[in-house]
Write a protein that holds these residues in place. Structure first.
Motif, PDB file in Angstrom:
ATOM      1  N   VAL A 109       0.829  -1.207   0.000  1.00  0.00           N
ATOM      2  CA  VAL A 109       0.000   0.000   0.000  1.00  0.00           C
ATOM      3  C   VAL A 109       0.865   1.259   0.000  1.00  0.00           C
ATOM      4  CG1 VAL A 109      -1.684   1.312   1.345  1.00  0.00           C
ATOM      5  CG2 VAL A 109      -1.951  -1.160   1.108  1.00  0.00           C
ATOM      6  N   THR A 110       1.924   1.258   0.808  1.00  0.00           N
ATOM      7  CA  THR A 110       2.782   2.440   0.902  1.00  0.00           C
ATOM      8  C   THR A 110       3.516   2.700  -0.403  1.00  0.00           C
ATOM      9  OG1 THR A 110       3.094   2.033   3.270  1.00  0.00           O
ATOM     10  CG2 THR A 110       4.657   3.515   2.192  1.00  0.00           C
ATOM     11  N   THR A 111       4.100   1.641  -0.979  1.00  0.00           N
ATOM     12  CA  THR A 111       4.827   1.837  -2.238  1.00  0.00           C
ATOM     13  C   THR A 111       3.877   2.201  -3.369  1.00  0.00           C
ATOM     14  OG1 THR A 111       4.758  -0.582  -2.548  1.00  0.00           O
ATOM     15  CG2 THR A 111       6.786   0.362  -1.646  1.00  0.00           C
ATOM     16  N   ALA A 112       2.645   1.672  -3.338  1.00  0.00           N
ATOM     17  CA  ALA A 112       1.659   2.053  -4.353  1.00  0.00           C
ATOM     18  C   ALA A 112       1.360   3.544  -4.257  1.00  0.00           C
ATOM     19  CB  ALA A 112       0.382   1.240  -4.180  1.00  0.00           C
ATOM     20  N   GLY A 137       1.184  11.824  -7.144  1.00  0.00           N
ATOM     21  CA  GLY A 137       2.225  12.702  -7.681  1.00  0.00           C
ATOM     22  C   GLY A 137       3.137  13.348  -6.650  1.00  0.00           C
ATOM     23  N   PRO A 138       2.581  14.084  -5.662  1.00  0.00           N
ATOM     24  CA  PRO A 138       3.451  14.748  -4.680  1.00  0.00           C
ATOM     25  C   PRO A 138       4.336  13.773  -3.905  1.00  0.00           C
ATOM     26  CG  PRO A 138       1.230  15.642  -4.593  1.00  0.00           C
ATOM     27  CD  PRO A 138       1.171  14.455  -5.490  1.00  0.00           C
ATOM     28  N   LEU A 139       3.793  12.593  -3.587  1.00  0.00           N
ATOM     29  CA  LEU A 139       4.599  11.602  -2.867  1.00  0.00           C
ATOM     30  C   LEU A 139       5.706  11.049  -3.767  1.00  0.00           C
ATOM     31  CD1 LEU A 139       1.866   9.602  -0.902  1.00  0.00           C
ATOM     32  CD2 LEU A 139       3.459  11.301  -0.009  1.00  0.00           C
ATOM     33  N   GLY A 183      11.190  10.060  -5.071  1.00  0.00           N
ATOM     34  CA  GLY A 183      12.046   9.732  -6.197  1.00  0.00           C
ATOM     35  C   GLY A 183      12.312   8.230  -6.232  1.00  0.00           C
ATOM     36  N   GLN A 184      13.415   7.815  -6.835  1.00  0.00           N
ATOM     37  CA  GLN A 184      13.806   6.402  -6.871  1.00  0.00           C
ATOM     38  C   GLN A 184      12.642   5.514  -7.297  1.00  0.00           C
ATOM     39  OE1 GLN A 184      16.990   5.384  -6.261  1.00  0.00           O
ATOM     40  NE2 GLN A 184      17.574   7.514  -5.923  1.00  0.00           N
ATOM     41  N   THR A 225      10.179  -1.888  -7.600  1.00  0.00           N
ATOM     42  CA  THR A 225      10.693  -3.230  -7.308  1.00  0.00           C
ATOM     43  C   THR A 225      10.202  -3.724  -5.951  1.00  0.00           C
ATOM     44  OG1 THR A 225      12.683  -2.842  -8.637  1.00  0.00           O
ATOM     45  CG2 THR A 225      12.785  -4.613  -7.004  1.00  0.00           C
ATOM     46  N   VAL A 226      10.244  -2.843  -4.941  1.00  0.00           N
ATOM     47  CA  VAL A 226       9.750  -3.220  -3.609  1.00  0.00           C
ATOM     48  C   VAL A 226       8.265  -3.541  -3.676  1.00  0.00           C
ATOM     49  CG1 VAL A 226       9.354  -2.406  -1.252  1.00  0.00           C
ATOM     50  CG2 VAL A 226      11.514  -1.889  -2.407  1.00  0.00           C
ATOM     51  N   HIS A 227       7.517  -2.750  -4.430  1.00  0.00           N
ATOM     52  CA  HIS A 227       6.075  -2.979  -4.566  1.00  0.00           C
ATOM     53  C   HIS A 227       5.791  -4.331  -5.211  1.00  0.00           C
ATOM     54  CE1 HIS A 227       1.842  -1.924  -5.090  1.00  0.00           C
ATOM     55  NE2 HIS A 227       1.938  -2.353  -6.336  1.00  0.00           N
ATOM     56  N   GLU A 228       6.502  -4.628  -6.291  1.00  0.00           N
ATOM     57  CA  GLU A 228       6.271  -5.875  -7.020  1.00  0.00           C
ATOM     58  C   GLU A 228       6.586  -7.099  -6.155  1.00  0.00           C
ATOM     59  OE1 GLU A 228       7.349  -3.879 -11.360  1.00  0.00           O
ATOM     60  OE2 GLU A 228       8.834  -5.076 -10.264  1.00  0.00           O
ATOM     61  N   TRP A 229       7.726  -7.065  -5.492  1.00  0.00           N
ATOM     62  CA  TRP A 229       8.131  -8.247  -4.731  1.00  0.00           C
ATOM     63  C   TRP A 229       7.342  -8.408  -3.429  1.00  0.00           C
ATOM     64  CZ3 TRP A 229      10.377 -12.335  -6.510  1.00  0.00           C
ATOM     65  CH2 TRP A 229      11.139 -12.234  -7.666  1.00  0.00           C
TER      66      TRP A 229
END
Length: 231
Positions: free
Chosen positions: A46-49, A55-57, A62-63, A69-73
C-alpha cells in the motif's frame, strides 16, 4: 497447562510467563507471526503504491525503479506467510472457522444492519461474521491483485487480456483494498482487547464470553452445540 490454539483454557505463554488468571489463549505464536508478516507485506504494498501513483509523494521520494521493485516483490511474497502457516495445526483450524458461515453469523450481520449493540444480539464464534467476510474478501482481492500485477509485469502471459485492462482492475481494486484496510485498522483500534490478543496471544475471559459467546462450543458436534452447554 498448555492449550491448543484457540481453546478457551489457561495456557503458558511462549516466554514461559503465566498469563493473568482470567486470560484465555486466542492465538498461537505461529498465528501471530503469520498475521504480522502478512500485515507488513500489505503495508509495503500500500505504501509503495502510494509513492508510485500519488504525484506529490512520488516527487518527494524519487527512486521510482526501487519503489516499483519493492512494490512488485512485496506483492508476490504476500501469500507466502499464509502458505507457511498451513504447517501449523492451529492456523489450519482457524482457516476452517473463517470458512464456516453458521446461522448465528447471519444473526450477527442482521444485528449490525439494525444497529443493535447488545452482546446477546450479536452471537459470534471465535471470529464474528464481519471478520469472516473481511478474511474472504481480502484473500480474493489479493489473488486478483497478484494476477493483474503479473499481467502488467509480463503482458504476454495472457495475450487475450490487454495490459490496459489489467492496469484498470489493479488500480480500482487497490483503492478498494485501501478503504477496507482502513476500516479494518479502525475497528482494531476501537477494541484494545482484540489488539492484545493478536499482540500477546491472550485475551480476558470476560471479553471472550461477551464478544464471542459461541467460541467454546462452535467446534463441538451439532447435537452438543444445540444442547444445554450453550452459553
Amino acid at each position: 497447562m498448555t492449550s491448543t490454539g484457540g481453546s478457551m483454557t489457561r495456557a503458558e505463554s511462549p516466554t514461559g510467563a503465566r498469563p493473568e488468571r482470567r486470560d484465555v489463549r486466542r492465538f498461537t505464536t505461529a498465528e501471530r507471526m503469520v498475521h504480522r508478516a502478512t500485515a507488513t507485506l500489505m503495508l509495503l504494498c500500500v505504501t509503495t503504491a502510494a509513492f508510485l501513483y500519488v504525484g506529490p509523494l512520488a516527487q518527494l521520494v524519487g527512486q521510482r525503479d526501487l519503489v516499483a521493485t519493492v512494490h512488485e516483490w512485496s506483492g508476490i511474497l504476500l501469500p507466502v506467510p499464509v502458505l507457511l502457516g498451513l504447517f501449523a495445526p492451529a492456523f489450519r483450524a482457524d482457516l476452517r472457522r473463517l470458512n464456516r458461515f453458521a446461522p448465528y453469523d447471519r444473526r450477527w450481520l442482521n444485528a449490525v444492519r439494525r444497529r443493535l449493540t447488545a452482546p446477546s444480539e450479536r452471537p459470534a464464534g471465535k471470529f464474528n461474521a464481519g471478520q469472516k467476510l473481511y478474511a474472504g474478501w481480502i484473500a480474493g482481492a489479493v489473488l486478483v491483485m497478484m494476477c493483474t500485477g503479473l499481467l502488467m509485469w509480463f503482458p504476454h502471459l495472457l495475450p487475450a487480456i490487454s495490459r490496459t485492462s489489467a492496469i484498470f482492475v489493479h488500480d480500482v481494486l487497490a483503492w478498494a483494498i485501501a478503504v477496507v484496510l482502513a476500516g479494518h485498522i479502525r475497528k482494531a483500534y476501537q477494541d484494545p482487547e482484540a489488539r492484545r490478543g493478536m499482540r500477546t496471544g491472550y485475551v480476558a475471559r470476560e471479553w471472550a464470553h461477551r464478544e464471542h459467546p459461541r467460541w467454546p462450543v462452535e467446534d463441538r458436534p451439532t447435537a452438543e452445540r444445540s444442547g444445554p452447554s450453550r452459553m
